[in-house]
Design an enzyme around this catalytic site. Structure first.
Site, PDB file in Angstrom:
ATOM      1  N   GLY A 134       0.816  -1.207   0.000  1.00 17.59           N
ATOM      2  CA  GLY A 134       0.000   0.000   0.000  1.00 17.59           C
ATOM      3  C   GLY A 134       0.849   1.255   0.000  1.00 17.59           C
ATOM      4  N   PRO A 138      -5.587   7.877  -2.632  1.00 21.69           N
ATOM      5  CA  PRO A 138      -6.528   8.520  -3.560  1.00 21.69           C
ATOM      6  C   PRO A 138      -6.000   9.858  -4.089  1.00 21.69           C
ATOM      7  N   SER A 142       1.449   9.454  -8.406  1.00 21.37           N
ATOM      8  CA  SER A 142       2.816   9.628  -8.923  1.00 21.37           C
ATOM      9  C   SER A 142       3.742  10.245  -7.883  1.00 21.37           C
ATOM     10  N   TRP A 166      -6.043   1.587  -5.117  1.00 21.81           N
ATOM     11  CA  TRP A 166      -5.539   0.848  -6.285  1.00 21.81           C
ATOM     12  C   TRP A 166      -4.518  -0.200  -5.865  1.00 21.81           C
ATOM     13  N   THR A 168      -3.129  -3.845  -5.494  1.00 23.45           N
ATOM     14  CA  THR A 168      -3.214  -5.218  -6.026  1.00 23.45           C
ATOM     15  C   THR A 168      -3.190  -6.222  -4.870  1.00 23.45           C
ATOM     16  N   CYS A 242      11.588  -1.024  -3.659  1.00 22.95           N
ATOM     17  CA  CYS A 242      10.644  -2.109  -4.007  1.00 22.95           C
ATOM     18  C   CYS A 242      10.152  -1.935  -5.446  1.00 22.95           C
ATOM     19  N   LEU A 243       9.905  -0.678  -5.829  1.00 20.53           N
ATOM     20  CA  LEU A 243       9.390  -0.443  -7.182  1.00 20.53           C
ATOM     21  C   LEU A 243      10.393  -0.872  -8.248  1.00 20.53           C
ATOM     22  N   GLU A 367       3.008   1.102 -11.302  1.00 19.18           N
ATOM     23  CA  GLU A 367       4.463   1.059 -10.992  1.00 19.18           C
ATOM     24  C   GLU A 367       5.180   2.273 -11.580  1.00 19.18           C
TER      25      GLU A 367
HETATM   26  P1  TGC Z   1      13.387  11.490  -4.785  1.00 15.89           P
HETATM   27  O1  TGC Z   1      13.797  12.677  -3.981  1.00 15.89           O
HETATM   28  O2  TGC Z   1      13.829  11.378  -6.187  1.00 15.89           O
HETATM   29  O3  TGC Z   1      13.872  10.166  -4.037  1.00 15.89           O
HETATM   30  C1  TGC Z   1      13.710   9.957  -2.649  1.00 15.89           C
HETATM   31  C2  TGC Z   1      14.831   9.021  -2.210  1.00 15.89           C
HETATM   32  O4  TGC Z   1      14.708   7.784  -2.898  1.00 15.89           O
HETATM   33  C3  TGC Z   1      15.864   7.546  -3.721  1.00 15.89           C
HETATM   34  N1  TGC Z   1      15.365   6.944  -4.965  1.00 15.89           N
HETATM   35  C4  TGC Z   1      15.466   5.644  -5.230  1.00 15.89           C
HETATM   36  N2  TGC Z   1      16.069   4.653  -4.565  1.00 15.89           N
HETATM   37  C5  TGC Z   1      16.008   3.415  -5.102  1.00 15.89           C
HETATM   38  N3  TGC Z   1      15.374   3.163  -6.277  1.00 15.89           N
HETATM   39  C6  TGC Z   1      14.749   4.136  -6.962  1.00 15.89           C
HETATM   40  N4  TGC Z   1      14.127   3.849  -8.102  1.00 15.89           N
HETATM   41  C7  TGC Z   1      14.779   5.443  -6.453  1.00 15.89           C
HETATM   42  N5  TGC Z   1      14.281   6.646  -6.861  1.00 15.89           N
HETATM   43  C8  TGC Z   1      14.654   7.543  -5.943  1.00 15.89           C
HETATM   44  C9  TGC Z   1      16.509   8.907  -3.908  1.00 15.89           C
HETATM   45  O5  TGC Z   1      17.875   8.766  -4.171  1.00 15.89           O
HETATM   46  C10 TGC Z   1      16.213   9.520  -2.560  1.00 15.89           C
HETATM   47  O6  TGC Z   1      17.122   8.938  -1.630  1.00 15.89           O
HETATM   48  P2  TGC Z   1      17.643   9.756  -0.359  1.00 15.89           P
HETATM   49  O7  TGC Z   1      18.503   8.783   0.364  1.00 15.89           O
HETATM   50  O8  TGC Z   1      18.374  10.941  -0.906  1.00 15.89           O
HETATM   51  O9  TGC Z   1      16.435  10.165   0.430  1.00 15.89           O
HETATM   52  O10 TGC Z   1      11.819  11.348  -4.642  1.00 15.89           O
HETATM   53  P3  TGC Z   1      10.651  12.202  -5.294  1.00 15.89           P
HETATM   54  O11 TGC Z   1       9.673  12.494  -4.194  1.00 15.89           O
HETATM   55  O12 TGC Z   1      11.200  13.349  -6.080  1.00 15.89           O
HETATM   56  O13 TGC Z   1       9.940  11.143  -6.254  1.00 15.89           O
HETATM   57  C11 TGC Z   1      10.580  10.610  -7.343  1.00 15.89           C
HETATM   58  C12 TGC Z   1       9.604   9.789  -8.220  1.00 15.89           C
HETATM   59  C13 TGC Z   1       8.536  10.681  -8.812  1.00 15.89           C
HETATM   60  C14 TGC Z   1      10.428   9.177  -9.319  1.00 15.89           C
HETATM   61  C15 TGC Z   1       8.945   8.677  -7.364  1.00 15.89           C
HETATM   62  O14 TGC Z   1       8.113   9.207  -6.399  1.00 15.89           O
HETATM   63  C16 TGC Z   1       8.166   7.702  -8.200  1.00 15.89           C
HETATM   64  O15 TGC Z   1       8.734   6.725  -8.665  1.00 15.89           O
HETATM   65  N6  TGC Z   1       6.808   7.894  -8.377  1.00 15.89           N
HETATM   66  C17 TGC Z   1       5.958   6.897  -9.017  1.00 15.89           C
HETATM   67  C18 TGC Z   1       5.169   6.147  -7.966  1.00 15.89           C
HETATM   68  C19 TGC Z   1       4.950   4.717  -8.347  1.00 15.89           C
HETATM   69  O16 TGC Z   1       5.594   4.164  -9.205  1.00 15.89           O
HETATM   70  N7  TGC Z   1       4.050   4.050  -7.616  1.00 15.89           N
HETATM   71  C20 TGC Z   1       3.832   2.646  -7.813  1.00 15.89           C
HETATM   72  C21 TGC Z   1       2.992   2.060  -6.708  1.00 15.89           C
HETATM   73  S1  TGC Z   1       3.060   0.278  -6.608  1.00 15.89           S
HETATM   74  C22 TGC Z   1       2.261  -0.274  -7.968  1.00 15.89           C
HETATM   75  O17 TGC Z   1       1.862   0.451  -8.818  1.00 15.89           O
HETATM   76  C23 TGC Z   1       2.062  -1.749  -8.063  1.00 15.89           C
HETATM   77  S2  TGC Z   1       1.244  -2.241  -9.481  1.00 15.89           S
HETATM   78  C24 TGC Z   1       1.212  -3.911  -9.382  1.00 15.89           C
HETATM   79  C25 TGC Z   1       1.907  -4.574 -10.540  1.00 15.89           C
HETATM   80  O18 TGC Z   1       3.146  -4.676 -10.551  1.00 15.89           O
HETATM   81  O19 TGC Z   1       1.226  -5.033 -11.471  1.00 15.89           O
HETATM   82  P1  FAD Z   2      -1.592  10.547 -11.202  1.00 13.13           P
HETATM   83  O1  FAD Z   2      -0.330  10.579 -10.429  1.00 13.13           O
HETATM   84  O2  FAD Z   2      -2.707  11.401 -10.723  1.00 13.13           O
HETATM   85  O3  FAD Z   2      -1.259  10.910 -12.729  1.00 13.13           O
HETATM   86  C1  FAD Z   2      -2.265  11.319 -13.651  1.00 13.13           C
HETATM   87  C2  FAD Z   2      -1.563  11.758 -14.936  1.00 13.13           C
HETATM   88  O4  FAD Z   2      -0.693  12.848 -14.641  1.00 13.13           O
HETATM   89  C3  FAD Z   2      -0.677  10.661 -15.539  1.00 13.13           C
HETATM   90  O5  FAD Z   2      -0.703  10.744 -16.939  1.00 13.13           O
HETATM   91  C4  FAD Z   2       0.703  11.033 -15.033  1.00 13.13           C
HETATM   92  O6  FAD Z   2       1.748  10.547 -15.872  1.00 13.13           O
HETATM   93  C5  FAD Z   2       0.611  12.555 -15.086  1.00 13.13           C
HETATM   94  N1  FAD Z   2       1.614  13.166 -14.197  1.00 13.13           N
HETATM   95  C6  FAD Z   2       1.649  13.141 -12.852  1.00 13.13           C
HETATM   96  N2  FAD Z   2       2.731  13.803 -12.405  1.00 13.13           N
HETATM   97  C7  FAD Z   2       3.390  14.233 -13.491  1.00 13.13           C
HETATM   98  C8  FAD Z   2       4.597  14.973 -13.713  1.00 13.13           C
HETATM   99  N3  FAD Z   2       5.354  15.389 -12.695  1.00 13.13           N
HETATM  100  N4  FAD Z   2       4.943  15.259 -14.978  1.00 13.13           N
HETATM  101  C9  FAD Z   2       4.197  14.815 -16.029  1.00 13.13           C
HETATM  102  N5  FAD Z   2       3.061  14.120 -15.900  1.00 13.13           N
HETATM  103  C10 FAD Z   2       2.671  13.830 -14.646  1.00 13.13           C
HETATM  104  N6  FAD Z   2      -0.342   1.249  -6.162  1.00 13.13           N
HETATM  105  C11 FAD Z   2       0.150   0.664  -5.020  1.00 13.13           C
HETATM  106  O7  FAD Z   2       0.645   1.342  -4.128  1.00 13.13           O
HETATM  107  N7  FAD Z   2       0.101  -0.695  -4.875  1.00 13.13           N
HETATM  108  C12 FAD Z   2      -0.434  -1.504  -5.806  1.00 13.13           C
HETATM  109  O8  FAD Z   2      -0.439  -2.737  -5.631  1.00 13.13           O
HETATM  110  C13 FAD Z   2      -0.979  -0.917  -6.991  1.00 13.13           C
HETATM  111  N8  FAD Z   2      -1.585  -1.703  -7.937  1.00 13.13           N
HETATM  112  C14 FAD Z   2      -2.226  -1.109  -8.997  1.00 13.13           C
HETATM  113  C15 FAD Z   2      -2.980  -1.899  -9.869  1.00 13.13           C
HETATM  114  C16 FAD Z   2      -3.677  -1.303 -10.916  1.00 13.13           C
HETATM  115  C17 FAD Z   2      -4.506  -2.157 -11.810  1.00 13.13           C
HETATM  116  C18 FAD Z   2      -3.569   0.086 -11.129  1.00 13.13           C
HETATM  117  C19 FAD Z   2      -4.285   0.737 -12.272  1.00 13.13           C
HETATM  118  C20 FAD Z   2      -2.826   0.877 -10.283  1.00 13.13           C
HETATM  119  C21 FAD Z   2      -2.151   0.287  -9.184  1.00 13.13           C
HETATM  120  N9  FAD Z   2      -1.452   1.062  -8.261  1.00 13.13           N
HETATM  121  C22 FAD Z   2      -0.916   0.492  -7.125  1.00 13.13           C
HETATM  122  C23 FAD Z   2      -1.444   2.522  -8.369  1.00 13.13           C
HETATM  123  C24 FAD Z   2      -0.432   3.034  -9.412  1.00 13.13           C
HETATM  124  O9  FAD Z   2       0.859   2.905  -8.966  1.00 13.13           O
HETATM  125  C25 FAD Z   2      -0.800   4.496  -9.656  1.00 13.13           C
HETATM  126  O10 FAD Z   2      -2.024   4.499 -10.363  1.00 13.13           O
HETATM  127  C26 FAD Z   2       0.265   5.225 -10.459  1.00 13.13           C
HETATM  128  O11 FAD Z   2       1.432   5.389  -9.670  1.00 13.13           O
HETATM  129  C27 FAD Z   2      -0.219   6.611 -10.949  1.00 13.13           C
HETATM  130  O12 FAD Z   2      -0.864   7.316  -9.958  1.00 13.13           O
HETATM  131  P2  FAD Z   2      -2.320   7.978 -10.229  1.00 13.13           P
HETATM  132  O13 FAD Z   2      -3.183   6.909 -10.766  1.00 13.13           O
HETATM  133  O14 FAD Z   2      -2.725   8.643  -8.975  1.00 13.13           O
HETATM  134  O15 FAD Z   2      -2.094   9.033 -11.362  1.00 13.13           O
END
Ligand code: TGC
Ligand code: FAD
Length: 388
Positions: A134, A138, A142, A166, A168, A242-243, A367
Site C-alpha cells: 500500500g 486517492p 505519482s 488501487w 493489487t 521495491c518499485l 508502478e
Molecule cells: P526522490 O527525492 O527522487 O527520491 C527519494 C529518495 O529515494 C531515492 N530513490 C530511489 N532509490 C532506489 N530506487 C529508486 N528507483 C529510487 N528513486 C529515488 C533517492 O535517491 C532519494 O534517496 P535519499 O537517500 O536521498 O532520500 O523522490 P521524489 O519524491 O522526487 O519522487 C521521485 C519519483 C517521482 C520518481 C517517485 O516518487 C516515483 O517513482 N513515483 C511513481 C510512484 C509509483 O511508481 N508508484 C507505484 C505504486 S506500486 C504499484 O503500482 C504496483 S502495481 C502492481 C503490478 O506490478 O502489477
Molecule cells: P496521477 O499521479 O494522478 O497521474 C495522472 C496523470 O498525470 C498521468 O498521466 C501522469 O503521468 C501525469 N503526471 C503526474 N505527475 C506528473 C509529472 N510530474 N509530470 C508529467 N506528468 C505527470 N499502487 C500501489 O501502491 N500498490 C499496488 O499494488 C498498486 N496496484 C495497482 C494496480 C492497478 C490495476 C492500477 C491501475 C494501479 C495500481 N497502483 C498500485 C497505483 C499506481 O501505482 C498508480 O495508479 C500510479 O502510480 C499513478 O498514480 P495515479 O493513478 O494517482 O495518477
C-alpha cells in the site's frame, strides 16, 4: 489449448542457459494448461483465479530469487522469463506474482526484523499467505512522497490512519505492507488482515486488469504492535527500492503480452480472406507485422541485458525505468495494432488481444506512469529533477 511456441526471431534462446529455458518452458506449460482455459471467464467475471496460487507456489515462483527460506535462488533472467510467460497468460497473474515477490517478500526480506522474516517469508513463499503493498493513495499516486497516511507511536503500539488506493491483492491479502509517515518520515508497517480498524474493499467496475484483485485499504485508528514496523525501511527510498523490483518484472511481462497479441494476429491474418486473398498478403498488413516483430525483438534483447546487469549487481533504477517505459509502450502499441487487424472479431474476448490491450492500459500507469519513467530518465540524462 495450443501450446505456445514463443517469438524468437534473433535466436535469443541460444543465449539462454539450459536452466533458464527449462524454467521458461515450465511456466509456459503452466500458462497453457492452467491459465489459458480459465482466464477469459475470470476476466469477464472480474475474478482473480485464486485457485492458481498453490500451483504458482508449487512452481517455486514465490520468493524465487531468494536462496534462503526455501527459495530456489533462480537468476534474474529466469525470473524475468517466468514473468514474461505469466503476463502472456494475463496481467493479473504476473501482477499477483510480482507484487508478492517484489513488493511484499522483498521489503520484508530487505527491511524486516529476523522475527518478521521468520514468520512471514516461509508462508508467503509457500503461497499460504498473500501480501499486498500500500503506497498509492486517492490523492497521491505519482507523488507518493506527499502521502497523507500517518503512524503515531502510542505506548507499545503504532496507530495508523489513512487510505491506500488501487492496491493489487488488497482483499486477498493476509498482510499489507503499508507505507505511512511517522514524525514526517516514510516508514513501512505490516498490517495483518483482521486487525481492528483495517478493512480492504474491492474496486468494482474496472475495464482493465479485470482478473486482478484491486482494492482500497482503509486504516482507521488501526492499532498494530510496535514490532510490526519494518526496522530497516526509513524514508521514501525504501518503497522506491521495491518499485525497482516491480518495474523489472513488468519490463519482461510486457513482452509476454505483446507476444500473445502478435502470434494471435499472425495466425488470423493468414486465415482471414478479404478481396479473395488472406489479409496477410496485403503490404499494409505485412508492414504492421514487421513492426511488431521488430519491436518485440528489441524488447527481448533489452531485457536480456537488463537481467545480466541485475545479476551483476550493477543495475541502475534508470535502466529499469527505460525498459519498463519502452516495453509497456511497445506492448500497448502492438496490442492496438493487432486489435485493428482482427477487425470486428478483435473486440470480443474470443480473441485474447483485447484483454491484453485493456490490461496494458493499467500497466502503462502502474508502478510509475509512462511520464514518470520518462522523467526518471530525464533526470538521469541531465542531472536535473523535473519533479522538484
Ligand atoms: P526522490 O527525492 O527522487 O527520491 C527519494 C529518495 O529515494 C531515492 N530513490 C530511489 N532509490 C532506489 N530506487 C529508486 N528507483 C529510487 N528513486 C529515488 C533517492 O535517491 C532519494 O534517496 P535519499 O537517500 O536521498 O532520500 O523522490 P521524489 O519524491 O522526487 O519522487 C521521485 C519519483 C517521482 C520518481 C517517485 O516518487 C516515483 O517513482 N513515483 C511513481 C510512484 C509509483 O511508481 N508508484 C507505484 C505504486 S506500486 C504499484 O503500482 C504496483 S502495481 C502492481 C503490478 O506490478 O502489477
Ligand atoms: P496521477 O499521479 O494522478 O497521474 C495522472 C496523470 O498525470 C498521468 O498521466 C501522469 O503521468 C501525469 N503526471 C503526474 N505527475 C506528473 C509529472 N510530474 N509530470 C508529467 N506528468 C505527470 N499502487 C500501489 O501502491 N500498490 C499496488 O499494488 C498498486 N496496484 C495497482 C494496480 C492497478 C490495476 C492500477 C491501475 C494501479 C495500481 N497502483 C498500485 C497505483 C499506481 O501505482 C498508480 O495508479 C500510479 O502510480 C499513478 O498514480 P495515479 O493513478 O494517482 O495518477
Amino acid at each position: 489449448m495450443t501450446n505456445f511456441v514463443g517469438v524468437d526471431h534473433f535466436n535469443i534462446d541460444e543465449l539462454l542457459t539450459e536452466e533458464q529455458k527449462l524454467i521458461r518452458n515450465t511456466v509456459r506449460r503452466f500458462v497453457d494448461e492452467e491459465v489459458m482455459p480459465i482466464i477469459k471467464d475470470a476476466f469477464e467475471a472480474g475474478r482473480f483465479p485464486k485457485e492458481l496460487i498453490p500451483k504458482i507456489a508449487a512452481l517455486g515462483l514465490l520468493g524465487a530469487t531468494l536462496k534462503e527460506y526455501g527459495g530456489a535462488g533462480i537468476d534474474s533472467i529466469s525470473y524475468g522469463l517466468a514473468m514474461q510467460e505469466l503476463e502472456r497468460g494475463d496481467t493479473a497473474i504476473r501482477s499477483f506474482c510480482s507484487v508478492q515477490n517484489g513488493l511484499v517478500i522483498y521489503p520484508i526480506y530487505t527491511f524486516g526484523s529476523k522475527e518478521q522474516k521468520d514468520y512471514w517469508l516461509p508462508k508467503l513463499m509457500r503461497g499460504e499467505a498473500v501480501g499486498c503493498f500500500g503506497l498509492t493513495e486517492p490523492e497521491h499516486g505519482s507523488d507518493p512522497g506527499a502521502m497523507d497516511t500517518v503512524a503515531e507511536r502510542d505506548g507499545d503500539s503504532f496507530v495508523l490512519n489513512g487510505v491506500k488506493s488501487w492496491i493489487t491483492n488488497a482483499t486477498l491479502a493476509d498482510v499489507a505492507v503499508v507505507w505511512a509517515k511517522l514524525d514526517g518520515v516514510v516508514r513501512g508497517f505490516l498490517v495483518e488482515k483482521g486487525t481492528p480498524g483495517f478493512t480492504a474493499v474491492k474496486i468494482e467496475h474496472k475495464m482493465s486488469a479485470r482478473a486482478s484483485d484491486t482494492g482500497e485499504l482503509y486504516l482507521n485508528n488501526c492499532r498494530i504492535p510496535k514490532e510490526n514496523m519494518l526496522p530497516g525501511a526509513e524514508g521514501l527510498r525504501a518503497p522506491l527500492m521495491c518499485l525497482n523490483q516491480g518495474r523489472y518484472a513488468i519490463a519482461w511481462g510486457a513482452i509476454g503480452a505483446a507476444m500473445a497479441c502478435y502470434t494471435e494476429v499472425v495466425e488470423y491474418a493468414k486465415q482471414r480472406i478479404q478481396f479473395d486473398k488472406p489479409i496477410a498478403s496485403f503490404q499494409l498488413v505485412q508492414e504492421k507485422l514487421a513492426d511488431m516483430l521488430t519491436e518485440i525483438t528489441k524488447a527481448q534483447l533489452l531485457c536480456l541485458r537488463l537481467g545480466q546487469l541485475r545479476d551483476a549487481g550493477t543495475i541502475k533504477p534508470a535502466q529499469i525505468s527505460l525498459a519498463k517505459r519502452n516495453n509497456v509502450a511497445m506492448a500497448l502499441q502492438i496490442a492496438r495494432m493487432a486489435r485493428d487487424l482482427l477487425g470486428a472479431n478483435g473486440i470480443t474476448l474470443d480473441y485474447q488481444t483485447i484483454r491484453h490491450m485493456l490490461n496494458l492500459e493499467s500497466v502503462y500507469t502502474l508502478e510509475g506512469t509512462h511520464h514518470i519513467q520518462t522523467l526518471i530518465l530525464g533526470q538521469d540524462i541531465t542531472g536535473i529533477s523535473a519533479f522538484k
